[in-house]
Write a protein that holds these residues in place. Structure first.
Motif, PDB file in Angstrom:
ATOM      1  N   VAL A  18       0.861  -1.184   0.000  1.00  0.00           N
ATOM      2  CA  VAL A  18       0.000   0.000   0.000  1.00  0.00           C
ATOM      3  C   VAL A  18       0.897   1.234   0.000  1.00  0.00           C
ATOM      4  O   VAL A  18       1.848   1.320   0.771  1.00  0.00           O
ATOM      5  N   THR A  19       0.606   2.178  -0.891  1.00  0.00           N
ATOM      6  CA  THR A  19       1.466   3.341  -1.057  1.00  0.00           C
ATOM      7  C   THR A  19       0.657   4.532  -1.555  1.00  0.00           C
ATOM      8  O   THR A  19      -0.379   4.362  -2.209  1.00  0.00           O
ATOM      9  N   ASP A  20       1.135   5.739  -1.238  1.00  0.00           N
ATOM     10  CA  ASP A  20       0.514   6.965  -1.760  1.00  0.00           C
ATOM     11  C   ASP A  20       1.166   7.407  -3.062  1.00  0.00           C
ATOM     12  O   ASP A  20       0.626   8.263  -3.761  1.00  0.00           O
ATOM     13  N   ALA A  79      -4.438   4.508   1.961  1.00  0.00           N
ATOM     14  CA  ALA A  79      -3.426   4.598   0.896  1.00  0.00           C
ATOM     15  C   ALA A  79      -4.112   4.823  -0.446  1.00  0.00           C
ATOM     16  O   ALA A  79      -5.242   4.389  -0.679  1.00  0.00           O
ATOM     17  N   HIS A  82      -2.754   0.251  -4.318  1.00  0.00           N
ATOM     18  CA  HIS A  82      -2.366  -1.082  -3.867  1.00  0.00           C
ATOM     19  C   HIS A  82      -1.650  -1.782  -5.016  1.00  0.00           C
ATOM     20  O   HIS A  82      -2.175  -1.857  -6.135  1.00  0.00           O
ATOM     21  N   ALA A 109       7.777  -2.128  -2.193  1.00  0.00           N
ATOM     22  CA  ALA A 109       7.492  -1.335  -0.997  1.00  0.00           C
ATOM     23  C   ALA A 109       8.614  -0.343  -0.713  1.00  0.00           C
ATOM     24  O   ALA A 109       8.363   0.818  -0.344  1.00  0.00           O
ATOM     25  N   TYR A 112       8.631   2.590  -3.434  1.00  0.00           N
ATOM     26  CA  TYR A 112       7.521   3.534  -3.364  1.00  0.00           C
ATOM     27  C   TYR A 112       7.178   3.949  -1.941  1.00  0.00           C
ATOM     28  O   TYR A 112       6.120   4.530  -1.700  1.00  0.00           O
ATOM     29  N   GLY A 114       6.213   2.341   0.621  1.00  0.00           N
ATOM     30  CA  GLY A 114       4.931   1.789   1.034  1.00  0.00           C
ATOM     31  C   GLY A 114       5.067   0.806   2.168  1.00  0.00           C
ATOM     32  O   GLY A 114       6.158   0.535   2.674  1.00  0.00           O
TER      33      GLY A 114
END
Length: 299
Positions: A18-20, A79, A82, A109, A112, A114
């Motif tokens: 999960v990342t922005d 976030a 995905h 991850a 990024y 995440g």
């Protein structure tokens, strides 16, 4: 008489990053920004069922409802993106196939910034720039095993709810014996999950430690059996599990591919050396005898 459990032809693992940040060019990460231990295997597997990548907007992701703790679930839903890394491989190719997929997810991850989650264990997989990353050799303790700890009685005074984390209810009285501890993660390797019931809520962490030892022993034998070549659809194992040459536990149950569990009862000698002790069904401690309820332990 041995216990027989079915061994699936193939198993799957899923890892969710999960990342922005917008994941624009995953091909520049896999395999080039992965650790060297699994880089070549990831390059060969990418684009096959052994290693597939998907990107979702968080609002449209099928992984918004993972079985996680409240804080982790909040992070997953907040976030923006995905990235889902999936691996489906013949069970004979485990644990390497799962390791390669998780190594790829670690690389994503890190690139990024995440967070990485394993839906099967229901927990985060931690990573950092200074960490060794995914090891070449497999160790079950490297976040491959999770636990579901709950109380069999929903309204029990110990305070453990149906989805309470390990360690909750530690202040409860030692008379409580409603705890149910079940592993999460063994089925990705083709082995049934294991469970221990009738535990004291005050010592759930001790129960997890004991069952981890059982899981490590069972998995070592399982991998050794898979490595012997052509196999049948089922494997038989002895009911008495030995660890380091000592009778450690007695296994029972009728596992199946969907939701079968192996139940674990520690042998009296092992109980005497641990933070658990046997308790008679009537609530009286004493010398363990065959008429005891299987798996009935209390701190």
């Amino acid at each position: 008489m041995p216990i027989t459990y079915p061994v699936p032809a193939q198993t799957s693992s899923v890892f969710v990053v999960v990342t922005d940040r917008t994941p624009t060019d995953l091909s520049s990460i896999i395999p080039w920004r992965m650790g060297p231990s699994h880089r070549r295997a990831a390059r060969d597997a990418l684009g096959t069922p052994r290693l597939t990548l998907e990107v979702f907007r968080s609002t449209r992701s099928p992984w918004r409802r993972m079985d996680l703790g409240a804080e982790d679930l909040k992070r997953v839903r907040r976030a923006r993106h995905h990235v889902v890394v999936t691996s489906t491989a013949p069970v004979e190719e485990q644990p390497e196939a799962a390791q390669v997929a998780r190594a790829a997810a670690r690389g994503i991850a890190e690139a990024y910034h995440g967070a990485l989650y394993d839906p099967l264990t229901g927990a985060a997989v931690y990573h950092c720039a200074e960490c060794p990353g995914e090891r070449q050799d497999f160790q079950l303790g490297d976040d491959w095993l999770g636990w579901r700890v709950s109380c069999a009685e929903e309204e029990h005074a110990c305070g453990l709810g149906a989805a309470a984390p390990a360690g909750a209810g530690a202040e409860a009285g030692e008379g409580c014996s409603c705890l149910v501890t079940t592993s999460r993660g063994l089925r990705r390797f083709g082995l049934p999950e294991i469970t221990l019931t009738g535990l004291a809520c005050a010592h759930s962490l001790c129960a997890v430690t004991v069952l981890r030892t059982v899981a490590e022993s069972l998995l070592a034998g399982h991998f050794a059996w898979l490595s012997t070549g052509p196999r049948s659809a089922c494997r038989g194992i002895a009911r008495r599990l030995r660890v380091a040459g000592v009778d450690y536990a007695v296994l029972s149950g009728i596992p199946d591919e969907e939701n079968g569990l192996l139940r674990v009862r520690l042998t009296p000698d092992v109980v005497a050396r641990s933070c658990l002790r046997l308790r008679l069904p009537g609530g009286h401690d004493g010398d363990p005898r065959p008429h005891h309820t299987p798996g009935l332990l209390v701190a």
